[in-house]
Design an enzyme around this catalytic site. Structure first.
Site, mmCIF file in Angstrom:
data_model
loop_
_atom_site.group_PDB
_atom_site.id
_atom_site.type_symbol
_atom_site.label_atom_id
_atom_site.label_comp_id
_atom_site.label_asym_id
_atom_site.label_seq_id
_atom_site.Cartn_x
_atom_site.Cartn_y
_atom_site.Cartn_z
ATOM 1 N N CYS A 79 0.846 -1.196 0.000
ATOM 2 C CA CYS A 79 0.000 0.000 0.000
ATOM 3 C C CYS A 79 0.882 1.247 0.000
ATOM 4 C CB CYS A 79 -0.907 0.004 1.221
ATOM 5 S SG CYS A 79 -1.877 1.520 1.412
ATOM 6 N N CYS A 88 -3.833 -0.101 8.831
ATOM 7 C CA CYS A 88 -3.224 -1.435 8.824
ATOM 8 C C CYS A 88 -1.850 -1.407 9.511
ATOM 9 C CB CYS A 88 -3.059 -1.930 7.392
ATOM 10 S SG CYS A 88 -4.619 -2.087 6.485
ATOM 11 N N ASP A 364 -20.445 -14.240 22.339
ATOM 12 C CA ASP A 364 -19.617 -13.445 21.422
ATOM 13 C C ASP A 364 -19.525 -12.028 21.982
ATOM 14 O OD1 ASP A 364 -18.268 -12.359 19.286
ATOM 15 O OD2 ASP A 364 -19.936 -12.493 17.874
ATOM 16 N N CYS A 391 -12.903 -11.392 19.976
ATOM 17 C CA CYS A 391 -12.079 -10.513 19.145
ATOM 18 C C CYS A 391 -10.832 -10.053 19.889
ATOM 19 C CB CYS A 391 -12.886 -9.306 18.665
ATOM 20 S SG CYS A 391 -13.587 -8.304 19.986
#
Length: 435
Positions: A79, A88, A364, A391
């Site tokens: 990128c 990112c 979750d 997560c």
């Protein structure tokens, strides 16, 4: 090398270190005179020159200014905006090395927080991850629409983001011509399974944003819904109130062959492809029978609930957000399912009112994990199987430690689904069974 704390505070101070590991947020970990240093822009196996950016009592933070010895896994950035974008973490790191680092991090957390040595951890990669995000938020400032620069926090216009929805650049060019652009703080873009697009224009005030002159161009790009969201709190992307500027009927999404109505602020996994993998594993873990009663905690708008209800006798979903519960009930009707119900409230409060005849459980939770009271109540209900989707590996492993502490349960398997390629985020699923 001698470490001088006062000197490290001075602008321009540099030192050398060898990187041995990666932190949860993708920074290299090294040591300076026995003190841990977190280094942005460095990977395991590298020797780097570091500029100190922050000093704390027990650790340092820095930025790599020169790579003295390069990792074999370092590559040319995929990128062009990577080195100043804050999205990112791994655009110049091989994909296999990214996957390996996530497995290693989970193993470390399992040992540290749950006392478990797990060697066999399966990870589900996503080799074709271009444009994998179906939802992005873009900042608006000084006529620019884009991301935030991690160095000076200004807004820059991305050249070739790999992960945003494919038509984002064309949408930005049209949206930059909005006459009320100076009233917009943030723009959300959502893309559904059919390629329809939703545009969310976030403003502090409720005065209607003018879109008439741009509407034809936006529709030509596939925009089916446009909303104005009112939000005066910069801590959050969106506020609670949204107004329809364009679009008829609901914005529909699909996962596991179930259909969902999405409002502008509804939570939905940003990687639809990998979410299907994640949810399938989460459901398969329970080995559902037609007689099973399933308790689902942190059920959101019911994305997993629908899949559970197709195989079990009954599903009860508990979710804190009342708007999400409202959407979940609508989605259940939309999919013709009447063997599930949803309750709004904190799981730690509602579980005291839940019967103990649920024989399987799926949870979750958000990044903070489950409340200890929730885990204790699950142990009281004593389901045969528990499927835990997380997560955050650290909070997952902390919670696993609580569930297996008294010896009545064991962790049968742990898997990773790479939901966020190019980032340090790790999505994990664990199966916990009665001994």
């Amino acid at each position: 090398m001698s470490y001088n704390k006062q000197k490290a505070r001075e602008n321009g101070d540099k030192m050398k270190t060898r990187i041995t590991d990666l932190s949860h947020d993708g920074r290299g970990i090294g040591q300076v005179d026995g003190k841990i240093i977190f280094v942005q822009g460095a990977y395991p196996g590298e020797e780097v020159e570091v500029k100190i950016t922050k000093t704390k009592k027990n650790y340092l933070e820095g930025r790599a200014t020169e790579i003295l010895k390069k990792s074999a896994d370092r590559i040319e950035s995929v990128c062009p905006d990577f080195y100043h974008c804050n999205g990112c973490q791994y655009c110049d790191y091989t994909y296999q090395a990214q996957l390996d680092s996530k497995v290693a991090r989970l193993k470390t957390n399992l040992k540290k927080f749950a006392g478990l040595e797990v060697e066999d951890i399966k990870i589900h990669p996503m080799e074709n991850y271009k444009n994998y995000r179906n939802h992005v938020q873009l900042k608006v400032k000084d006529g620019k629409i884009g991301y935030v620069d991690k160095e000076n926090f200004s807004v820059f216009e991305a050249k070739a983001c790999l992960v945003w929805p494919e038509k984002t650049p064309e949408l930005i060019e049209v949206l930059k011509t909005l006459p009320d652009l100076d009233r917009i703080n943030l723009i959300g873009l959502r893309e559904n399974y059919k390629g329809d697009l939703m545009v969310i224009l976030v403003s502090k005030d409720e005065k209607k944003i003018k879109i008439e002159d741009q509407l034809a161009d936006l529709k030509a790009l596939g925009v089916s819904h446009i909303y104005q969201n009112i939000n005066s709190n910069p801590r959050f992307h969106y506020g609670r109130k949204s107004k329809v500027l364009y679009g008829d009927g609901p914005f529909k999404e699909e996962i596991l062959k179930n259909t969902f109505n999405l409002s502008p602020t509804s939570f939905f996994q940003v990687n639809r492809t990998q979410a299907e993998v994640l949810y399938k594993i989460g459901i398969e873990n329970l080995d559902l029978k037609s007689t099973d009663k399933v308790l689902e905690l942190y059920s959101g708008i019911g994305t997993i609930s629908m899949g559970l209800a197709k195989e079990a006798a009954y599903v009860l979903g508990i979710e804190y957000n009342p708007e999400a519960v409202k959407d979940a009930k609508t989605n259940a009707k939309l999919n013709g399912l009447d063997n599930l119900d949803f309750k709004s409230g904190r799981a730690e409060d509602l579980l005291d009112k839940v019967s103990s005849d649920f024989n399987k459980t799926l949870l979750d939770p958000a990044r903070a994990g489950a409340d200890k009271k929730v885990l204790e109540k699950i142990l009281e209900i004593a389901p045969e199987k528990i499927s835990y989707i997380s997560c955050d590996p650290a909070t997952l492993c902390r919670d696993l430690g609580i569930l297996i502490k008294d010896g009545s349960y064991k962790v049968d398997k742990v898997e990773i689904v790479d939901m966020f390629p190019l980032s340090s985020h790790v999505e994990t699923i664990a199966l916990i069974q009665k001994m």
